[in-house]
Every structure is written in structure tokens, then in C-alpha cells.
Design an enzyme around this catalytic site. Sequence first.
Site, PDB file in Angstrom:
ATOM      1  N   SER A  95       0.708  -1.085  -0.141  1.00  0.00           N
ATOM      2  CA  SER A  95      -0.199  -0.232  -0.070  1.00  0.00           C
ATOM      3  C   SER A  95       0.569   1.166  -0.070  1.00  0.00           C
ATOM      4  CB  SER A  95      -0.894  -0.031   1.145  1.00  0.00           C
ATOM      5  OG  SER A  95      -0.247  -0.154   2.372  1.00  0.00           O
ATOM      6  N   ASP A 139       8.226  -3.043  -5.560  1.00  0.00           N
ATOM      7  CA  ASP A 139       6.754  -2.763  -5.271  1.00  0.00           C
ATOM      8  C   ASP A 139       6.227  -1.666  -6.231  1.00  0.00           C
ATOM      9  OD1 ASP A 139       8.454  -1.327  -3.448  1.00  0.00           O
ATOM     10  OD2 ASP A 139       7.358  -1.755  -1.776  1.00  0.00           O
TER      11      ASP A 139
END
Length: 309
Positions: A95, A139
Amino acid sequence: MNAIKKITVKAPGKLMVMGEHAVVYGYPCIVTAIHKHITAEVEIIEAHIDQYETPDVTDQRFIRSALKLFKDTYQIDTCLKLTTKSELGTYGLGSSAATVVATIKALAVLFGKNLSDKEVFDLSYRVVLTIQGKASGFDIAASMYGGTIYFNGKTKEVIPLTRDTLPLLAAFSGVKADTVSLIEMIKQKRENYKKGVDAIFENIEKLVIEAKRAMEEKDWKRVGMLMNYNQNYLEDLGVSTDRLNTLISAAIKGGAWGAKLSGAGGGDCMIALVPMEKKNDVVEAIKEVGGEILDIASSVNGVSRVTMF
Ligand code: MEV
């Protein structure tokens, strides 16, 4: 004054498939974007300070630092309101990286900066490094490009592997991982025993290269076996836990081709590569030992604009 006042961008989360930790030291990894997203909205406001409405963001440093870096880089003094919505929860699904990518992309569109993918990556990576100190950027790459990618930890080059949904299951271990501490622990281990840790990283690299080939051939059984070997090395590095090992063993007993932890270790998620006909058995086996199955599939798309007002 800018004619466009508000931009909304969404960016997917990720699951590390193979190569964690080694990728921080320049080795490659395989990562898949997932169909759950962060949505970031940036809006020009008449105010004296920036405003944040980010109820699902646990660590606001990432979004604040993204805004500061963008404003400093492009000498912007307009006040902005940043709003985020998250479907990623606190399971370690990337996230923070997705928030940074969505925010930088939204700001670039809002202020008419025609940034290349590399420029968005570089800005986002700088933000993550400022806060985490050490990180590979895998990521960020997953969030930007979508699909399943091979990420070169040294050059940050991305090779798309497949846009198909992987036959993957993910389960939460019930424990939130502390990525920064785990990266630090590996750094200490490497300082104390460089030869041993580097040998593990080199072996993980071989598995990742082999898995890339197997994935291109859609040889899932082989990918699963390589994931199991990767898990053994992660256990050697000391980042797996009894809890993760229990979930991983249950998945294998239930009929998975392979299973391993995904991410920094110490908690967060495990993943299993599962033949379609065994999916229910594996789900039941993981649940039986207390794992929380996550509703996750690979995502085709990377960061994208949602609306423009
Ligand atoms: C964490 O999800 C994966 C690590 O390899 C860190 C990184 O690559 O930035 C441990």
C-alpha cells in the site's frame, strides 16, 4: 491558474512471488500486481496549507514525502488536498508504494508534467528510500506496470512476464510484518557473514531466473517447486516464522504445487501456487490451521487515471 483542478489515479498493490531480500542487494525478483488498489485524488484548493484526507493510510510519511518531493522538484507552491482510498488493508500488499505511485502520477497529470515511466519510478523510489532507508523498488515497479514482471534489482529494469492471472492463493498470517526491521536484520547478518548470505542470494537468483523461464512456458508445477526451494533459503536467512511455516506446510499438504512467504517475512502473507482442481482443498487446509484467505488475483493494469474534472 491551472484549468484542471482535480485528478484521480489508481495504482495496484503487489505480491512478491520470488526473490525477496536478495533483490535489495541487486539480484532479480518476480512480482505480480494485484487487482486491489489505492486511489489517490489530488485537488487544487484555496488554502494556506495542504490538506490530507487519508483514513486508510497507516503511515502518512509516504504521501507527505511524495507531495513535498514533487513540489520541490517542480517549484510548485499551490496548496493541494490529497485524498486516498485503499482496498489493500494492512496485509503487506504494497500500500505504501501504491500510494506514492498514485500520488506522483496524479500530481504529474494535474500540473501537466509529461513524465516518462522512468521519471515516475525514479521520483517514487526516492520517496520510498527517504523513508525506509533501504528498499529495492520492486513494489513501485509492480504498481506502475501491472501484470507479472521480472524486476532487475540492480538496473531497475522491468521485463513483463505474463498478463494472465497466476494460479495463486494468498493468506494472511495474522501478524503484521515490520519490513524495515527485517531488512536491517538481513543487513546485519550480511555484515557478520557476507560470504554465507551472498551465497544464499546467488542461489535465490538462480531460482528466480529459472522461474522466469518456467513462467514464460506456463510450467506452473516447476514454478511451484522453485518457490519451495526459495522458501528454504528464506528459512535459512531467518525471516520465516513458525506461523508462516505452518500455513505453507498446510498448503503443500492440501495439494499446492508450491508455497512460500511473500515479502519481508516475519508475518504478513504467504502465497501458494495451486492447480485449479486443488484450490478448494488448499483453501480448506490453510483455513484449518488458522490462515486468513485473501481475495486476491493478479492485475493486468498498472497505475491509471480514473477521472478528470
Ligand atoms: C519486502 O516486501 C521485500 C523486500 O525484498 C524489500 C524490498 O525489496 O524493498 C524485503
